[in-house]
Design a protein around this motif. Structure first.
Motif: not given
Length: 336
Positions: A17-19, A96-100, A125-131, A291-295
Motif C-alpha cells: 500500500y505504501f510502496g 524490488c523492496e529493500k534489501p534487494i 530505498f524510498h528515503y533516498r529520493y526525498h529532497p 518520489c521513489q515511484l516517480e524516479e
C-alpha cells in the motif's frame, strides 16, 4: 504520455500500500494493473480493497501477462532475487523492496539479468529520493573533516513469528532496519567528499542479540575507515532500546543531527551546528514513496536500460560483512 505504466504486484504484502498503491494513485501515468499471491483468495481480497483490476492465479501468470510493463516485488527477502530475475527474464522492469537480495552475490546475479534483458532494476530505498536526502548530503560537506557517523533505527516488533525473524526467508534485524542504517551510513560518508570515506569501512565490532539461532533481533556495529573516521550502527527490532530513528555526523567544524531521515513526510528535522552557529530546519517534499515511484517511472520512460547496482552491491556487501563479523551465516546460505 498516452499509455499508463502498468505495474503488477507480487504478493499481497502490507508494504504494498505504501510502496506502490498509494503513490501510484498520485501519479497520473501509473496504474497498479494486476496482482498475484500464493493464496488466490487473499489476492482477490487485496485487489477488491485497493481496486486492482486483474488477479492472476500465480506469480508466473502475472509475469506472463503481456499488458504488464513492470513488477513491484515486496516478497520476503529470500525471494527477491529469484522472482526479480524471473520478472526481468519475462521482459518486465522491476522495483524490488529493500534489501534487494539476501547477499551481495545475489545482487550481482540480478544486475546481470537486468543488463542482459535491458530492463530497469531499482532497489526501493524510498528515503533516498526525498529532497531531505540531498539536503543531508549538502550539509555533511560543510562539517569539515568527518570524525564520526552514528545512525540508528530501532522499534519494537514483539510478534516473534513475524517473517522478519525467519532465517529461511532472509530475516534478522540487520536485514530489515539494518538495510536502512547501512545505506544511510554509506550515503553520509560518501557525501563528505573525503576519498577515504568513499571506500567500504572496516567492521571492528558486531555484537548481535539473538532471538533464536542465527536470527538477530538487534545488532550493534562499530566501524572504522582508513583515515580514522569511526562509525556506529544501532539496529533493533526487539530490545531494551525501544525507539530510535536518527543520524548524527560530527566533523572538525561542527555537527549535524537528523531526526527521522527515513520517513521524513511523517515528521523530521535537521539540527546543525557549524563554526558555533546553530540552526534547525525541515525540508519540504512529497512523500518519499511517491518520489521513489516517480524516479522509477522516469527511468523507464527516459529509455534508461543500464541498471547500475553498484550501490546495492556495496550495501549488501556491508551487511554480509556485519554478519560475518558477528559470527553469523549470511542470509541465503544454509542455516548452520
Amino acid at each position: 504520455m498516452s499509455k499508463k505504466l502498468a505495474i503488477g504486484m507480487l504478493g499481497a504484502a502490507r508494504i504494498g500500500y505504501f510502496g506502490l498503491i498509494k503513490p501510484a494513485s498520485e501519479i497520473p501515468h501509473v496504474e497498479v494493473a494486476a496482482i498475484a499471491a500464493r493464496d488466490p483468495e487473499r489476492a482477490q481480497k487485496y485487489a477488491d480493497k485497493h481496486h486492482i483490476r486483474r488477479v492472476h492465479r500465480n506469480y508466473e501468470a502475472l509475469l506472463d501477462d503481456p499488458d504488464i510493463d513492470a513488477i513491484y516485488n515486496p516478497l520476503p527477502n529470500a525471494l527477491h532475487c529469484e522472482w526479480s530475475i524471473k520478472a526481468l527474464n519475462a521482459g518486465k522492469h522491476v522495483l524490488c523492496e529493500k534489501p534487494i537480495a539476501s547477499n551481495a552475490d545475489e545482487v550481482r546475479a540480478m544486475e546481470a539479468a537486468a543488463h542482459s534483458n535491458e530492463r530497469v532494476l531499482m532497489e526501493a530505498f524510498h528515503y533516498r529520493y526525498h529532497p531531505l536526502a540531498a539536503r543531508m548530503s549538502e550539509l555533511v560537506a560543510t562539517l569539515g573533516d568527518i570524525e564520526h557517523i552514528d545512525v540508528g533505527m530501532c522499534f519494537p516488533l514483539p510478534m516473534t513469528n513475524d517473517i522478519r525473524f525467519n532465517y529461511a526467508l532472509g530475516g534478522g534485524a540487520t536485514m530489515d532496519v539494518g538495510a536502512y542504517t547501512a545505506n544511510l551510513l554509506r550515503l553520509l560518508a560518501s557525501a563528505s567528499g573525503e576519498q577515504a570515506l568513499q571506500q567500504a569501512p572496516t567492521v571492528t565490532l558486531a555484537r548481535p542479540k539473538l532471538l533464536r539461532e542465527n536470527v538477530d533481533r538487534a545488532m550493534r556495529v562499530e566501524l572504522r575507515w582508513d583515515n580514522g573516521t569511526t562509525g556506529l550502527i544501532e539496529n533493533s527490532l526487539l530490545s531494551r532500546k525501544l525507539f530510535r530513528l536518527s543520524a548524527k555526523v560530527r566533523g572538525s567544524r561542527g555537527s549535524m543531527s537528523v531526526l527521522n531521515p527515513i520517513a521524513p513526510q511523517i515528521y523530521h528535522h535537521i539540527s546543525l551546528n557549524v563554526d558555533g552557529h546553530k540552526s534547525r530546519e525541515r525540508v519540504t517534499g512529497k512523500a518519499s514513496y511517491t518520489c521513489q515511484l516517480e524516479e522509477f517511472t522516469r527511468r523507464i520512460h527516459s529509455g534508461e536500460r543500464k541498471s547500475d547496482l553498484t550501490d546495492a552491491i556495496a550495501n549488501m556487501s556491508l551487511i554480509d560483512t556485519i554478519y560475518q563479523a558477528a559470527g553469523l551465516p549470511l542470509r541465503g546460505t544454509p542455516d548452520q
